[in-house]
Design a protein around this motif. Sequence first.
Motif, mmCIF file in Angstrom:
data_model
loop_
_atom_site.group_PDB
_atom_site.id
_atom_site.type_symbol
_atom_site.label_atom_id
_atom_site.label_comp_id
_atom_site.label_asym_id
_atom_site.label_seq_id
_atom_site.Cartn_x
_atom_site.Cartn_y
_atom_site.Cartn_z
ATOM 1 N N GLU B 54 0.832 -1.213 0.000
ATOM 2 C CA GLU B 54 0.000 0.000 0.000
ATOM 3 C C GLU B 54 0.860 1.255 0.000
ATOM 4 O O GLU B 54 1.812 1.369 0.782
ATOM 5 C CB GLU B 54 -0.878 -0.011 1.267
ATOM 6 C CG GLU B 54 -2.242 0.578 1.055
ATOM 7 C CD GLU B 54 -2.997 0.721 2.371
ATOM 8 O OE1 GLU B 54 -2.681 -0.016 3.323
ATOM 9 O OE2 GLU B 54 -3.897 1.577 2.427
ATOM 10 N N GLY B 55 0.535 2.187 -0.879
ATOM 11 C CA GLY B 55 1.309 3.420 -0.966
ATOM 12 C C GLY B 55 2.376 3.345 -2.043
ATOM 13 O O GLY B 55 2.840 4.364 -2.535
ATOM 14 N N ARG B 57 3.492 1.882 -5.919
ATOM 15 C CA ARG B 57 2.737 1.758 -7.178
ATOM 16 C C ARG B 57 3.151 0.478 -7.902
ATOM 17 O O ARG B 57 4.312 0.308 -8.269
ATOM 18 C CB ARG B 57 2.980 3.000 -8.018
ATOM 19 C CG ARG B 57 2.460 4.265 -7.318
ATOM 20 C CD ARG B 57 3.192 5.496 -7.784
ATOM 21 N NE ARG B 57 4.649 5.376 -7.604
ATOM 22 C CZ ARG B 57 5.538 6.256 -8.069
ATOM 23 N NH1 ARG B 57 5.125 7.302 -8.749
ATOM 24 N NH2 ARG B 57 6.822 6.072 -7.867
#
Lengths: 219, 219
Positions: B54-55, B57
């Motif tokens: 998460e966070g 790409r």
Amino acid sequence: MRVKLARDILKANDQLANGLRRRLTSHGVLGVNLIGSPGSGKTTLLERTIERLEGLRVAVIEGDIATALDAERIERTGAPAVQINTEGACHLDANMVIDAASELDLAVLDFLFIENVGNLVCPAAWDLGEDVKVVVSSVAEGDEKPRKYPAVFQKAAACVLSKVDLLPHVDFDIERFRADAALLNPDLTVLPVSAREGTGVAEWVAWLKDRLTAKRQRR
Amino acid sequence: MRVKLARDILKANDQLANGLRRRLTSHGVLGVNLIGSPGSGKTTLLERTIERLEGLRVAVIEGDIATALDAERIERTGAPAVQINTEGACHLDANMVIDAASELDLAVLDFLFIENVGNLVCPAAWDLGEDVKVVVSSVAEGDEKPRKYPAVFQKAAACVLSKVDLLPHVDFDIERFRADAALLNPDLTVLPVSAREGTGVAEWVAWLKDRLTAKRQRR
């Protein structure tokens, strides 16, 4: 040019395979080509199968990229085994199998099992001179295998759905597996088996014996 | 002549792969080529990995002989996915991956995962332009996989030993697996993971982040 070359190789393979199939038929031997992913349980299935085929004469040709581990396991059952090491090649071909079969006395056999290299893809394209292809797929691999690897399910006469003792511990919809396999190949016999616990081994062995009887009646 | 032809194809593939690797490097993207048997758990591992990254790409290129099942699963996580159908071919090659990558904006990515066709053999020989190969092997496949399929273990930077939640239900000696893998490749990091229960996912994600950091520091 490239395609032509590939076709020539496959054509040569098919001629060799047909020659071996004729030899097996003349001796009344059923040839079974076992195809499945690495770790689908082919060797353990063979160990249990040989025990249950007591009184019948079985030999095994083992195909692996490296090691003789599988042939050693088979020999401990008392059946003769020949190990092929493909040294990188991802499937057996008829020439390799004929070479290995020269170590065996086909005239005294009922069944010749050929355990292919662990690979659900490439072995499907290569005729080894067998009477039947059998795909071995474990429930740990997931229920979408027929849809994702259709060729081998289309070409096989039976599918051993292996490791069914793991069903309580994995997400696997056996009806979905059966339905997808039947769409690809309405004649495919799906046989759920746990070689570890013995479930379904009798049905699988009965299927093999029926195929042997049918082959000998056709002669 | 045949060998020469095969060498020419591999040489052309390596040139394409090097070109893609340079593009990934210029954008600071870590390319990860996931290789494993059918049903070893590659897609489920990716689903859990994307959640934990998460966070960051992430994009995924999915390789399958048939169906878009895996890309559909990845898209449900919110990450962009491109499906390649090889229509019979048993591995991805660099040309296929470059074509799929043209659908993605590499400039905005941190990780590009490439899930190869389910096959423990053929994909090992093909450079796709990745920074690291990762072999995924499930405990349901048995502990002798490094010995029987050495090439992929020799070429991988890490091995995700998947489905460790099944350890109580299968015969698997994790120390034997580690020892055999270390003999083939002393630099291989073995990461036991259960994507189903979450065990080991944090360690695997930390390994990935370390590799990304190391790559960016080298630039």
